[in-house]
Scaffold this active site. Structure first.
Site, mmCIF file in Angstrom:
data_model
loop_
_atom_site.group_PDB
_atom_site.id
_atom_site.type_symbol
_atom_site.label_atom_id
_atom_site.label_comp_id
_atom_site.label_asym_id
_atom_site.label_seq_id
_atom_site.Cartn_x
_atom_site.Cartn_y
_atom_site.Cartn_z
ATOM 1 C CG ASP A 190 -11.202 -52.599 -19.001
ATOM 2 O OD1 ASP A 190 -11.685 -53.737 -19.134
ATOM 3 O OD2 ASP A 190 -10.145 -52.245 -19.543
ATOM 4 C CG ASP A 191 -11.654 -56.450 -16.481
ATOM 5 O OD1 ASP A 191 -12.247 -56.711 -17.526
ATOM 6 O OD2 ASP A 191 -10.457 -56.752 -16.277
ATOM 7 C CB CYS A 211 -11.429 -56.446 -22.645
ATOM 8 S SG CYS A 211 -11.066 -56.445 -20.880
ATOM 9 C CG ASP A 243 -15.147 -54.538 -20.422
ATOM 10 O OD1 ASP A 243 -15.306 -54.779 -19.211
ATOM 11 O OD2 ASP A 243 -14.026 -54.326 -20.928
ATOM 12 C CG ASN A 244 -15.293 -58.278 -18.904
ATOM 13 O OD1 ASN A 244 -14.731 -57.890 -19.932
ATOM 14 N ND2 ASN A 244 -14.692 -58.263 -17.720
#
Length: 519
Positions: A51-52, A87, A321-322
């Protein structure tokens, strides 16, 4: 003589009968071969989504085990991108294989279609885990799903998306302690005991139970989505003193003014106040600390599959995700921007047919994960309505033939508040995620669409849906940090070509998103 002839005839008949029996047996065996081949168990698949986690600013540095066990044992994609740097829309793209303009998840809110009843009805039922389940895969999910998942307005913890046999999903956004899980539709509350509750460890332990209890006759799919390195950046106790001397990178666009950029990037104080620099350095350090538990997760999973003798028949994907930024263009911390640090993601894969220590520059998107996983599972992709394409031909050419895309779309819909932000009253309403000193990370008019191309020329062309109709263009060969917007210097014919590509990509569906020859 007659008796000799009779004996000879008997032996001839015997040989003939034996030959017939052998031929019949062979034909029977041969007839079984296609059936046996069809019954061979397909490859297992593991997908880990952090996540991130950035890749541009050193986000993989803490993950020595992961790089060794996945990257060195397989392929690292040096040009992997998210199609939207936030997200919930990004995760929706991973699950559906679609651009945001087709799955219609615009931001992390229910009103932005994040895990909304409309999403559940129209997109969730078409997500790739559903097709895996129909193909005989045993499926397991653990961790963060979508930001609004489990909320009352989104169906509560009772809602278990189709396609999942074992469901262990976090209610709401990433945290490490004091949360609720939906465990197969029942609420399971957790506190702050490291050994029982730390989410990264918990989900990998639950996946080990799944592996022990599964049916060995059928393939499995595991998706693990740990909270790291998302805020609140709570590291495991044993890692809370790690990287004590680490600071955010000071090179490239760090602490530079957003000159010639869209309105939002022209607002931050530059150089940043010392308080903001201290804050982002602390965040950078803690993000790395949380990733050490993810590194352990990968090692535990690989060892377990070795123990079960499943590793050689398992594809393991590692992706985020990013991306993320920490001080670039004087923005303290966040994602949501069109620049490389926010849209590039780590992507490593190991598995059957994938050569070790392979680095591929092929452009790969998060909308390609679903088609690739389905391709591995033997699903006929011509019958799947996805915008992405399988990259199995690129990482395992001995198994598939295929072509790489020339360019692709990145799109984002900005978020803002209807009222003024107390941290930034002078800018009025319409902004969000504001820090002191009037540095806001998002706004309604931070809505953009970009064409990114790496074939022929390394170029990015972006248009904003704002009252300036602002355009940003970057030559990333000569300007990898995107310091200079060259929109006023490039050939107008090139701008027109990129504009036409962008218009077509923004309305593309399915195969038209992949067929660059029509652009």
């Amino acid at each position: 003589m007659a008796s000799l002839e009779a004996s000879s005839g008997h032996r001839t008949l015997h040989r003939t009968l034996c030959a017939v029996v052998r031929v019949t047996a062979f034909l029977a065996f041969a007839a079984c071969l296609p059936s046996c081949t069809e019954c061979a168990k397909p490859s297992n698949i593991v997908l880990i989504v952090t996540d991130d986690q950035d890749v541009q600013l050193g986000g993989l540095t803490p993950m020595k085990k992961t790089k060794q066990l996945i990257g060195d044992a397989g392929v690292t994609f040096s040009n992997a991108f998210t199609v939207t740097p936030l997200c919930c829309p990004s995760r929706s793209s991973i699950l559906t294989g679609k651009y945001p303009h087709n799955h219609e998840v615009r931001n992390n809110s229910l009103s932005g279609n994040c895990s909304s009843p409309a999403w559940q009805k129209e997109s969730e039922s078409l997500a790739f885990p559903v097709l895996l389940s129909k193909s005989g895969y045993q499926t397991f999910f653990g961790g963060k799903y979508l930001n609004q998942y489990g909320k009352k307005e989104a169906g509560g913890v009772d809602h278990v998306p189709p396609g999942w046999d074992h469901w262990n999903a976090l209610v709401g956004n990433s945290v490490y302690y004091n949360y609720s899980l939906s465990v197969n539709g029942k609420e399971e509350k957790h506190g702050d005991d490291y050994h029982k509750d730390y989410l990264t460890d918990l989900i990998v332990n639950k996946s080990l139970d799944f592996l022990n209890d599964r049916s060995p006759q059928h393939p499995f799919f595991i998706m693990l989505s740990p909270p790291a390195p998302h805020s609140p950046w709570t590291a495991a106790p044993q890692y809370q003193k790690s990287f004590s001397d680490v600071k955010a990178p000071r090179d490239g666009s760090f602490n530079k003014a957003g000159k010639d950029k869209h309105w939002l990037l022209r607002q931050p104080v530059s150089p940043m106040p010392e308080s903001s620099v201290k804050y982002l350095d602390d965040a950078y350090q803690k993000r790395w600390q949380t990733l050490l538990s993810v590194d352990d997760m990968v090692e535990i999973l690989v060892k377990k599959m070795e123990e079960l003798k499943e590793l050689d028949n398992t594809y393991i994907f590692f992706v985020s995700d990013n991306g993320y930024h920490t001080g670039q263009f004087s923005l303290p911390i966040d994602k949501r921007q069109l620049y490389e640090f926010d849209i590039r993601v780590p992507l490593m894969v190991r598995g059957p047919g994938v050569k070790a220590k392979l680095v591929l520059p092929t452009p790969v998107l998060n909308i390609d994960l679903g088609p690739t996983i389905l391709d591995i599972a033997g699903v006929n992709l011509t019958e799947v309505n996805m915008d992405g394409q399988s990259f199995l031909p690129q990482m395992a050419p001995s198994l598939r033939n295929g072509t790489a895309r020339s360019f692709f779309l990145v799109e984002y819909t900005g978020e803002g508040n209807a009222s003024e932000d107390p941290a930034c009253p002078k800018l009025g309403p319409g902004l969000a995620h504001c820090f002191p000193d009037c540095t806001c990370e998002d706004a309604f008019n931070n809505t953009y669409a970009c064409v990114r191309t790496l074939t022929g020329c390394n170029l990015q062309y972006c248009e904003f849906a704002d009252n300036e109709s602002f355009v940003e263009v970057y030559n990333l060969t000569s300007d990898p940090h995107q310091l200079e917007n060259i929109v006023k210097k490039v050939d107008p014919a090139l701008l027109q070509t990129m504009n036409q590509r962008l218009i077509k990509l923004q309305s593309c569906v399915g195969s038209s998103c992949r067929d660059n020859k029509k652009y």
